[in-house]
Design a protein around this motif. Sequence first.
Motif, PDB file in Angstrom:
ATOM      1  N   ARG A 145      15.483   0.226  22.315  1.00 54.04           N
ATOM      2  CA  ARG A 145      14.026   0.064  22.284  1.00 54.04           C
ATOM      3  C   ARG A 145      13.386   0.729  23.506  1.00 54.04           C
ATOM      4  O   ARG A 145      12.179   0.953  23.525  1.00 54.04           O
ATOM      5  CB  ARG A 145      13.650  -1.417  22.270  1.00 54.04           C
ATOM      6  CG  ARG A 145      14.033  -2.162  21.014  1.00 54.04           C
ATOM      7  CD  ARG A 145      13.411  -3.536  21.001  1.00 54.04           C
ATOM      8  NE  ARG A 145      13.883  -4.349  19.887  1.00 54.04           N
ATOM      9  CZ  ARG A 145      13.412  -5.541  19.576  1.00 54.04           C
ATOM     10  NH1 ARG A 145      12.441  -6.070  20.310  1.00 54.04           N
ATOM     11  NH2 ARG A 145      13.885  -6.220  18.551  1.00 54.04           N
ATOM     12  N   TRP A 146      14.223   1.036  24.509  1.00 56.94           N
ATOM     13  CA  TRP A 146      13.731   1.671  25.732  1.00 56.94           C
ATOM     14  C   TRP A 146      14.228   3.108  25.859  1.00 56.94           C
ATOM     15  O   TRP A 146      14.212   3.684  26.925  1.00 56.94           O
ATOM     16  CB  TRP A 146      14.123   0.822  26.946  1.00 56.94           C
ATOM     17  CG  TRP A 146      13.339  -0.445  27.008  1.00 56.94           C
ATOM     18  CD1 TRP A 146      12.151  -0.660  27.649  1.00 56.94           C
ATOM     19  CD2 TRP A 146      13.676  -1.695  26.372  1.00 56.94           C
ATOM     20  NE1 TRP A 146      11.725  -1.956  27.461  1.00 56.94           N
ATOM     21  CE2 TRP A 146      12.643  -2.614  26.685  1.00 56.94           C
ATOM     22  CE3 TRP A 146      14.742  -2.128  25.592  1.00 56.94           C
ATOM     23  CZ2 TRP A 146      12.657  -3.925  26.226  1.00 56.94           C
ATOM     24  CZ3 TRP A 146      14.741  -3.436  25.127  1.00 56.94           C
ATOM     25  CH2 TRP A 146      13.716  -4.314  25.448  1.00 56.94           C
ATOM     26  N   ARG A 151      10.103   5.198  22.904  1.00 57.52           N
ATOM     27  CA  ARG A 151       8.903   4.834  23.658  1.00 57.52           C
ATOM     28  C   ARG A 151       7.768   5.811  23.360  1.00 57.52           C
ATOM     29  O   ARG A 151       6.610   5.405  23.208  1.00 57.52           O
ATOM     30  CB  ARG A 151       9.191   4.810  25.160  1.00 57.52           C
ATOM     31  CG  ARG A 151      10.186   3.753  25.599  1.00 57.52           C
ATOM     32  CD  ARG A 151      10.283   3.694  27.122  1.00 57.52           C
ATOM     33  NE  ARG A 151       9.026   3.235  27.695  1.00 57.52           N
ATOM     34  CZ  ARG A 151       8.373   3.812  28.695  1.00 57.52           C
ATOM     35  NH1 ARG A 151       8.878   4.918  29.245  1.00 57.52           N
ATOM     36  NH2 ARG A 151       7.251   3.320  29.157  1.00 57.52           N
ATOM     37  N   THR A 152       8.109   7.081  23.265  1.00 55.63           N
ATOM     38  CA  THR A 152       7.094   8.097  22.978  1.00 55.63           C
ATOM     39  C   THR A 152       6.521   7.912  21.582  1.00 55.63           C
ATOM     40  O   THR A 152       5.302   7.995  21.376  1.00 55.63           O
ATOM     41  CB  THR A 152       7.714   9.499  23.115  1.00 55.63           C
ATOM     42  OG1 THR A 152       8.263   9.636  24.426  1.00 55.63           O
ATOM     43  CG2 THR A 152       6.683  10.583  22.884  1.00 55.63           C
ATOM     44  N   VAL A 209      11.039  -2.742  14.334  1.00 50.88           N
ATOM     45  CA  VAL A 209      10.051  -2.852  15.415  1.00 50.88           C
ATOM     46  C   VAL A 209       8.832  -1.997  15.097  1.00 50.88           C
ATOM     47  O   VAL A 209       7.678  -2.410  15.291  1.00 50.88           O
ATOM     48  CB  VAL A 209      10.668  -2.436  16.759  1.00 50.88           C
ATOM     49  CG1 VAL A 209       9.595  -2.279  17.832  1.00 50.88           C
ATOM     50  CG2 VAL A 209      11.689  -3.470  17.215  1.00 50.88           C
ATOM     51  N   LEU A 210       9.062  -0.793  14.588  1.00 43.56           N
ATOM     52  CA  LEU A 210       7.961   0.131  14.324  1.00 43.56           C
ATOM     53  C   LEU A 210       7.144  -0.252  13.102  1.00 43.56           C
ATOM     54  O   LEU A 210       5.903  -0.180  13.133  1.00 43.56           O
ATOM     55  CB  LEU A 210       8.511   1.549  14.136  1.00 43.56           C
ATOM     56  CG  LEU A 210       9.096   2.250  15.352  1.00 43.56           C
ATOM     57  CD1 LEU A 210       9.718   3.573  14.938  1.00 43.56           C
ATOM     58  CD2 LEU A 210       8.040   2.466  16.426  1.00 43.56           C
ATOM     59  N   PHE A 211       7.825  -0.655  12.020  1.00 39.23           N
ATOM     60  CA  PHE A 211       7.133  -0.746  10.738  1.00 39.23           C
ATOM     61  C   PHE A 211       7.236  -2.105  10.048  1.00 39.23           C
ATOM     62  O   PHE A 211       6.765  -2.260   8.927  1.00 39.23           O
ATOM     63  CB  PHE A 211       7.660   0.354   9.801  1.00 39.23           C
ATOM     64  CG  PHE A 211       7.507   1.725  10.395  1.00 39.23           C
ATOM     65  CD1 PHE A 211       6.247   2.251  10.653  1.00 39.23           C
ATOM     66  CD2 PHE A 211       8.620   2.478  10.735  1.00 39.23           C
ATOM     67  CE1 PHE A 211       6.095   3.501  11.227  1.00 39.23           C
ATOM     68  CE2 PHE A 211       8.479   3.732  11.306  1.00 39.23           C
ATOM     69  CZ  PHE A 211       7.212   4.246  11.555  1.00 39.23           C
ATOM     70  N   GLN A 349      14.889 -11.936  15.931  1.00 46.36           N
ATOM     71  CA  GLN A 349      14.650 -10.530  15.614  1.00 46.36           C
ATOM     72  C   GLN A 349      15.955  -9.842  15.228  1.00 46.36           C
ATOM     73  O   GLN A 349      16.001  -9.046  14.284  1.00 46.36           O
ATOM     74  CB  GLN A 349      14.015  -9.822  16.807  1.00 46.36           C
ATOM     75  CG  GLN A 349      12.586 -10.266  17.103  1.00 46.36           C
ATOM     76  CD  GLN A 349      12.069  -9.721  18.429  1.00 46.36           C
ATOM     77  OE1 GLN A 349      12.853  -9.313  19.295  1.00 46.36           O
ATOM     78  NE2 GLN A 349      10.760  -9.712  18.601  1.00 46.36           N
ATOM     79  N   ALA A 350      17.006 -10.151  15.966  1.00 45.40           N
ATOM     80  CA  ALA A 350      18.311  -9.581  15.648  1.00 45.40           C
ATOM     81  C   ALA A 350      18.797 -10.058  14.280  1.00 45.40           C
ATOM     82  O   ALA A 350      19.445  -9.303  13.540  1.00 45.40           O
ATOM     83  CB  ALA A 350      19.322  -9.952  16.725  1.00 45.40           C
TER      84      ALA A 350
END
Length: 372
Positions: A145-146, A151-152, A209-211, A349-350
């Motif tokens: 996630r990092w 991140r971008t 995380v994104l969608f 979340q996991a």
Amino acid sequence: MTATATDTGTGTGNGTGSPLRVGLIGYGLAGSVFHAPLIAATEGLVLDTVVTSNPERQAQARAEFGDGLRCAESADELWERADELDLIVIASPNKTHVPLATAALKAGLPVVVDKPVAGTAAEARELAALADERGLLLSVFQNRRWDNDFRTLRQLLADGELGDVWRFESRFERWRPRPKGGWRESGDPEEIGGLLYDLGSHVVDQALVLFGPAVSVYAESDVRRPGAEADDDTFIAVTHANGVRSHLYVSATTAQLGPRFRVLGSQAGYVKYGLDPQEAALRDGRRPATQSPWGVEPESMWGRVGSGESPLTGGGRPLPTLPGDYPAYYAAVAAALRGTGENPVTALQAADALDVLEAARRSARDGVAVTL
């Protein structure tokens, strides 16, 4: 529920402002390359004990972190002096994650577990319930996630530059035509090996995380290489509740690597090649505390944003890649333990990601899409 260090009632650092003392279980790839260096680089944390029965690995750990580092032969030694520790980090083989996390929580210790936290979503939710019952932090090390590109992309989506996203392609591909061996490539189900649960844990987590939540999963999973026992070439198609489709590839058999990300929206697309540089830096012995800037890639590796033409023929504009920031994970863990921040990656979340991985395994086995 996230417990503060004071709430846990353990450790010499609690309530005093002293560094929180960390016991690290496992000193193979995950422990030595990722966890130990990142823990040591985090203000407010100190690596107290490394658990490994391998004398060479014990010597390696002491050589890097000093003679004051304690080494233990087994995790049981940590439970016997739980009042001297503030956090347990589990970086041992996948099959040990659940029993070790359970033992640590029952000993009254907050826990970080490397991914995958468990073999099933049900086990992950049971661990989450135990942590909640004990009022202890339980966090999962989803370091990617990092990543710099992730991140971008998150920033790009937040700025709305792509419009409505229709398709997300994510590849974590390698060219390893011969198996390396070891538990990660074992076909024994108890080992929880194979790329679906290894690299798949990363790409699925990033997609969720994104969608957001998944409603349907289709997968193809193969054992390609001579002598291989576990899946080494897997594709996962996820349909999200918001209509976005994620196409996720994890493979050790890719002779020509594709883009790490290709994200297609109603206004523009983003294409990014190459992996985040932090893992390579850590493997080479470089450390966040001594290398500045950290996680920065050259301009030649920047992705491109545009529409109507391939980035390989000059389409779009180069987009500066944000620095990768693995140290932010343990900084967030330290803040959560002290009650000044949130758990960066929860076990629930996991568990949602494990729902997708389990569905992918069923889909690949039965040749059907699985509804969640």
